[in-house]
Design a protein around this motif. Structure first.
Motif, PDB file in Angstrom:
ATOM      1  N   ASP A   4     106.757 -98.797  65.112  1.00  0.00           N
ATOM      2  CA  ASP A   4     106.507-100.165  64.649  1.00  0.00           C
ATOM      3  C   ASP A   4     105.088-100.595  65.026  1.00  0.00           C
ATOM      4  OD1 ASP A   4     108.889-100.624  63.358  1.00  0.00           O
ATOM      5  OD2 ASP A   4     109.878-101.440  65.147  1.00  0.00           O
ATOM      6  N   ALA A   5     104.665-100.194  66.217  1.00  0.00           N
ATOM      7  CA  ALA A   5     103.298-100.525  66.649  1.00  0.00           C
ATOM      8  C   ALA A   5     102.280 -99.776  65.792  1.00  0.00           C
ATOM      9  CB  ALA A   5     103.119-100.184  68.127  1.00  0.00           C
ATOM     10  N   VAL A   6     102.574 -98.527  65.484  1.00  0.00           N
ATOM     11  CA  VAL A   6     101.680 -97.742  64.620  1.00  0.00           C
ATOM     12  C   VAL A   6     101.592 -98.384  63.229  1.00  0.00           C
ATOM     13  CG1 VAL A   6     101.330 -95.505  63.508  1.00  0.00           C
ATOM     14  CG2 VAL A   6     102.112 -95.612  65.889  1.00  0.00           C
ATOM     15  N   ARG A   7     102.735 -98.801  62.714  1.00  0.00           N
ATOM     16  CA  ARG A   7     102.771 -99.447  61.402  1.00  0.00           C
ATOM     17  C   ARG A   7     101.960-100.748  61.426  1.00  0.00           C
ATOM     18  NH1 ARG A   7     107.584 -99.294  61.177  1.00  0.00           N
ATOM     19  NH2 ARG A   7     107.794 -97.344  60.021  1.00  0.00           N
ATOM     20  N   THR A   8     102.048-101.494  62.508  1.00  0.00           N
ATOM     21  CA  THR A   8     101.299-102.739  62.649  1.00  0.00           C
ATOM     22  C   THR A   8      99.801-102.457  62.718  1.00  0.00           C
ATOM     23  OG1 THR A   8     103.165-103.731  63.809  1.00  0.00           O
ATOM     24  CG2 THR A   8     101.032-104.819  64.054  1.00  0.00           C
ATOM     25  N   PHE A   9      99.430-101.415  63.458  1.00  0.00           N
ATOM     26  CA  PHE A   9      98.020-101.019  63.548  1.00  0.00           C
ATOM     27  C   PHE A   9      97.457-100.715  62.154  1.00  0.00           C
ATOM     28  CE2 PHE A   9      95.398 -97.133  63.427  1.00  0.00           C
ATOM     29  CZ  PHE A   9      94.204 -97.649  63.907  1.00  0.00           C
ATOM     30  N   VAL A  10      98.190 -99.956  61.357  1.00  0.00           N
ATOM     31  CA  VAL A  10      97.729 -99.605  60.013  1.00  0.00           C
ATOM     32  C   VAL A  10      97.627-100.857  59.142  1.00  0.00           C
ATOM     33  CG1 VAL A  10      98.337 -98.346  57.900  1.00  0.00           C
ATOM     34  CG2 VAL A  10      98.587 -97.242  60.133  1.00  0.00           C
ATOM     35  N   ALA A  11      98.586-101.758  59.279  1.00  0.00           N
ATOM     36  CA  ALA A  11      98.562-102.994  58.488  1.00  0.00           C
ATOM     37  C   ALA A  11      97.328-103.831  58.815  1.00  0.00           C
ATOM     38  CB  ALA A  11      99.834-103.800  58.734  1.00  0.00           C
ATOM     39  N   GLY A  16      92.386-106.107  57.626  1.00  0.00           N
ATOM     40  CA  GLY A  16      91.153-106.569  58.264  1.00  0.00           C
ATOM     41  C   GLY A  16      91.333-107.816  59.088  1.00  0.00           C
ATOM     42  N   ARG A  17      92.540-108.376  59.097  1.00  0.00           N
ATOM     43  CA  ARG A  17      92.823-109.589  59.870  1.00  0.00           C
ATOM     44  C   ARG A  17      94.241-109.511  60.450  1.00  0.00           C
ATOM     45  NH1 ARG A  17      89.421-113.935  59.107  1.00  0.00           N
ATOM     46  NH2 ARG A  17      87.840-113.652  57.464  1.00  0.00           N
ATOM     47  N   PHE A  18      94.409-109.994  61.651  1.00  0.00           N
ATOM     48  CA  PHE A  18      95.727-110.002  62.285  1.00  0.00           C
ATOM     49  C   PHE A  18      96.678-110.935  61.533  1.00  0.00           C
ATOM     50  CE2 PHE A  18      93.596-107.660  65.382  1.00  0.00           C
ATOM     51  CZ  PHE A  18      94.422-107.282  66.420  1.00  0.00           C
ATOM     52  N   GLN A  19      96.144-112.082  61.076  1.00  0.00           N
ATOM     53  CA  GLN A  19      96.991-113.053  60.406  1.00  0.00           C
ATOM     54  C   GLN A  19      97.534-112.498  59.090  1.00  0.00           C
ATOM     55  OE1 GLN A  19      95.131-116.832  59.753  1.00  0.00           O
ATOM     56  NE2 GLN A  19      96.972-117.807  58.972  1.00  0.00           N
ATOM     57  N   GLU A  20      96.695-111.821  58.316  1.00  0.00           N
ATOM     58  CA  GLU A  20      97.136-111.256  57.041  1.00  0.00           C
ATOM     59  C   GLU A  20      98.125-110.104  57.267  1.00  0.00           C
ATOM     60  OE1 GLU A  20      93.988-110.295  54.379  1.00  0.00           O
ATOM     61  OE2 GLU A  20      92.965-112.212  54.662  1.00  0.00           O
ATOM     62  N   ALA A  21      97.908-109.316  58.311  1.00  0.00           N
ATOM     63  CA  ALA A  21      98.850-108.237  58.639  1.00  0.00           C
ATOM     64  C   ALA A  21     100.210-108.812  59.010  1.00  0.00           C
ATOM     65  CB  ALA A  21      98.301-107.391  59.780  1.00  0.00           C
ATOM     66  N   ALA A  22     100.187-109.943  59.730  1.00  0.00           N
ATOM     67  CA  ALA A  22     101.446-110.597  60.109  1.00  0.00           C
ATOM     68  C   ALA A  22     102.221-111.017  58.867  1.00  0.00           C
ATOM     69  CB  ALA A  22     101.159-111.806  60.999  1.00  0.00           C
ATOM     70  N   LEU A  25     103.786-108.018  57.148  1.00  0.00           N
ATOM     71  CA  LEU A  25     104.907-107.435  57.896  1.00  0.00           C
ATOM     72  C   LEU A  25     106.043-108.428  58.118  1.00  0.00           C
ATOM     73  CD1 LEU A  25     102.846-105.525  60.617  1.00  0.00           C
ATOM     74  CD2 LEU A  25     104.043-104.509  58.660  1.00  0.00           C
ATOM     75  N   SER A  26     105.834-109.671  57.723  1.00  0.00           N
ATOM     76  CA  SER A  26     106.834-110.741  57.909  1.00  0.00           C
ATOM     77  C   SER A  26     107.164-110.949  59.384  1.00  0.00           C
ATOM     78  CB  SER A  26     108.114-110.428  57.112  1.00  0.00           C
ATOM     79  OG  SER A  26     107.839-110.375  55.729  1.00  0.00           O
ATOM     80  N   ILE A  27     106.138-110.914  60.223  1.00  0.00           N
ATOM     81  CA  ILE A  27     106.296-111.220  61.641  1.00  0.00           C
ATOM     82  C   ILE A  27     105.199-112.212  62.019  1.00  0.00           C
ATOM     83  CG2 ILE A  27     107.382-109.017  62.236  1.00  0.00           C
ATOM     84  CD1 ILE A  27     104.684-108.039  63.246  1.00  0.00           C
ATOM     85  N   THR A  28     105.231-112.711  63.247  1.00  0.00           N
ATOM     86  CA  THR A  28     104.235-113.687  63.676  1.00  0.00           C
ATOM     87  C   THR A  28     102.931-112.984  64.056  1.00  0.00           C
ATOM     88  OG1 THR A  28     104.891-113.615  66.001  1.00  0.00           O
ATOM     89  CG2 THR A  28     106.082-115.158  64.564  1.00  0.00           C
ATOM     90  N   GLN A  29     101.849-113.754  64.029  1.00  0.00           N
ATOM     91  CA  GLN A  29     100.567-113.196  64.447  1.00  0.00           C
ATOM     92  C   GLN A  29     100.610-112.783  65.917  1.00  0.00           C
ATOM     93  OE1 GLN A  29      97.178-115.541  63.348  1.00  0.00           O
ATOM     94  NE2 GLN A  29      95.785-114.478  64.747  1.00  0.00           N
ATOM     95  N   ARG A  50      87.559-107.716  67.794  1.00  0.00           N
ATOM     96  CA  ARG A  50      87.725-108.978  67.058  1.00  0.00           C
ATOM     97  C   ARG A  50      86.338-109.576  66.783  1.00  0.00           C
ATOM     98  NH1 ARG A  50      92.895-111.567  67.240  1.00  0.00           N
ATOM     99  NH2 ARG A  50      94.440-110.403  68.462  1.00  0.00           N
ATOM    100  N   THR A  51      86.165-110.009  65.545  1.00  0.00           N
ATOM    101  CA  THR A  51      84.915-110.656  65.149  1.00  0.00           C
ATOM    102  C   THR A  51      85.257-111.945  64.417  1.00  0.00           C
ATOM    103  OG1 THR A  51      84.744-109.651  62.944  1.00  0.00           O
ATOM    104  CG2 THR A  51      83.907-108.355  64.811  1.00  0.00           C
ATOM    105  N   ALA A  52      84.213-112.701  64.080  1.00  0.00           N
ATOM    106  CA  ALA A  52      84.432-113.950  63.344  1.00  0.00           C
ATOM    107  C   ALA A  52      85.038-113.668  61.978  1.00  0.00           C
ATOM    108  CB  ALA A  52      83.111-114.709  63.205  1.00  0.00           C
ATOM    109  N   ARG A  53      84.814-112.498  61.466  1.00  0.00           N
ATOM    110  CA  ARG A  53      85.319-112.148  60.141  1.00  0.00           C
ATOM    111  C   ARG A  53      86.680-111.447  60.202  1.00  0.00           C
ATOM    112  NH1 ARG A  53      80.022-109.924  56.806  1.00  0.00           N
ATOM    113  NH2 ARG A  53      78.780-111.851  56.989  1.00  0.00           N
ATOM    114  N   GLY A  54      87.187-111.214  61.379  1.00  0.00           N
ATOM    115  CA  GLY A  54      88.483-110.575  61.480  1.00  0.00           C
ATOM    116  C   GLY A  54      88.517-109.480  62.512  1.00  0.00           C
ATOM    117  N   ALA A  55      89.241-108.393  62.218  1.00  0.00           N
ATOM    118  CA  ALA A  55      89.389-107.273  63.150  1.00  0.00           C
ATOM    119  C   ALA A  55      88.686-106.047  62.583  1.00  0.00           C
ATOM    120  CB  ALA A  55      90.870-106.973  63.370  1.00  0.00           C
ATOM    121  N   ARG A  56      87.808-105.464  63.414  1.00  0.00           N
ATOM    122  CA  ARG A  56      87.055-104.287  62.972  1.00  0.00           C
ATOM    123  C   ARG A  56      87.467-103.089  63.828  1.00  0.00           C
ATOM    124  NH1 ARG A  56      81.180-105.338  63.766  1.00  0.00           N
ATOM    125  NH2 ARG A  56      81.530-104.406  65.830  1.00  0.00           N
ATOM    126  N   LEU A  57      87.707-101.964  63.176  1.00  0.00           N
ATOM    127  CA  LEU A  57      88.099-100.757  63.903  1.00  0.00           C
ATOM    128  C   LEU A  57      86.990-100.290  64.832  1.00  0.00           C
ATOM    129  CD1 LEU A  57      89.794 -98.703  61.038  1.00  0.00           C
ATOM    130  CD2 LEU A  57      90.945 -99.521  63.100  1.00  0.00           C
TER     131      LEU A  57
END
Length: 306
Positions: A4-11, A16-22, A25-29, A50-57
């Motif tokens: 589940d954590a791996v799936r979240t990482f890929v999402a 590119g953003r934690f909020q959009e991945a949430a 995945l239908s879960i909370t940020q 984490r950056t102003a534009r989102g999450a960067r690998l």
């Protein structure tokens, strides 16, 4: 590793953003952040910046991403391998030269798109254990107890009544007969070294012998079908029984005879056994293909099969 954590990482990597991945995945940020943090702790590296534009690998995140995708693909392949309708239907046929194997071959010809895995188990006890545990989906067996006495959750359908034949050599007294009645065989040697006490087929032949006054010998080691046929071919007194659907091959010089047993015709009652809660869709197709095929009139079957 928590998939589940791996799936979240890929999402997160894809969005590119934690909020959009949430949202994807239908879960909370917060849950997304916790999963990624747990995965980073497990791996001992940071995966995102984490950056102003989102999450960067990070460099480590970039290195891990293709492996993470492969882990999720492997998870899907593993689940698909056992998902009803995606894996092969596993069926026990007792023996590959016997009538149930032909029934399964007929089913395969009618439904070539259904994948099958055909196995051979020793006896009804082994087959019932395998059906109950889910090791196999179905088994062809003679059921020597009433349906109400089968283990809970096990269903049975009688699908084929197989007529018996007498196999003799060319010098046997019945070698020229077009058919033979069961009662005529009283006093003649019928040798079946493959009978094993306590099995369903031994029970069938014990009851047949008792019903018609026959002597069926199971003495001596059983070296297989070919040595048995060699003995029968060379003897003027020894014969054996086989089912009508049994596939036998012998050298032309043996001149063996397969003689129908009639008036009445003893039939071996093959039933299909399966777990009533088995969801495999091909199992329903197999039952529908087989139907119920009892022979009516002019036949004999043991009392437990009626």
């Amino acid at each position: 590793m928590d998939l589940d954590a791996v799936r979240t990482f890929v999402a997160v990597a894809d969005a590119g953003r934690f909020q959009e991945a949430a949202g994807a995945l239908s879960i909370t940020q917060q849950a997304v952040s916790k999963r990624v943090a747990a995965l980073e702790k497990d791996l001992g590296v940071r995966l995102f910046t984490r950056t102003a534009r989102g999450a960067r690998l990070t460099i480590d995140g970039q290195a891990f991403l293709p492996h993470a995708r492969e882990l999720l693909r492997a998870e899907e392949r593993a689940a698909a391998s056992v998902r009803p309708g995606r894996r092969a239907l596993r069926v026990d046929v007792i023996g590959r030269r016997l009538a149930p194997a032909d029934l399964v071959r007929d089913f395969h010809r009618a439904h070539p798109g259904i994948e099958l895995d055909v196995v051979t188990l020793f006896d009804a006890d082994a087959a019932l254990t395998a059906v109950r545990s889910g090791t196999i989906d179905a088994s062809f067996r003679a059921v020597t107890v009433p349906a109400r006495e089968l283990p809970d959750g096990i269903a049975a359908l009688r699908v084929y009544d197989e007529p018996l034949q007498l196999v003799t050599g060319p010098q046997h007294v019945f070698a020229g007969a077009r058919s033979v009645r069961p009662g005529q065989l009283a006093g003649h040697r019928i040798w079946m070294p493959g009978l094993v006490a306590g099995t369903e087929w031994a029970t069938f032949y014990d009851d047949l012998a008792a019903a018609f006054g026959l002597t069926i010998e199971a003495t001596g080691p059983h070296f297989g079908t070919e040595p048995l046929l060699d003995t029968v071919a060379d003897s003027a007194t020894v014969a054996t029984f086989v089912g009508e659907g049994t596939r036998l091959v012998w050298p032309a010089g043996q001149d063996l005879r397969r003689i129908p047993v009639q008036d009445p015709t003893p039939v071996y009652p093959h039933s299909l056994l399966w777990r009533a809660d088995n969801p495999h869709p091909a199992l329903g197709a197999l039952r529908a293909h087989l139907g119920s095929a009892r022979r009516e009139g002019g036949t004999w079957a043991p009392r437990w099969a009626r």
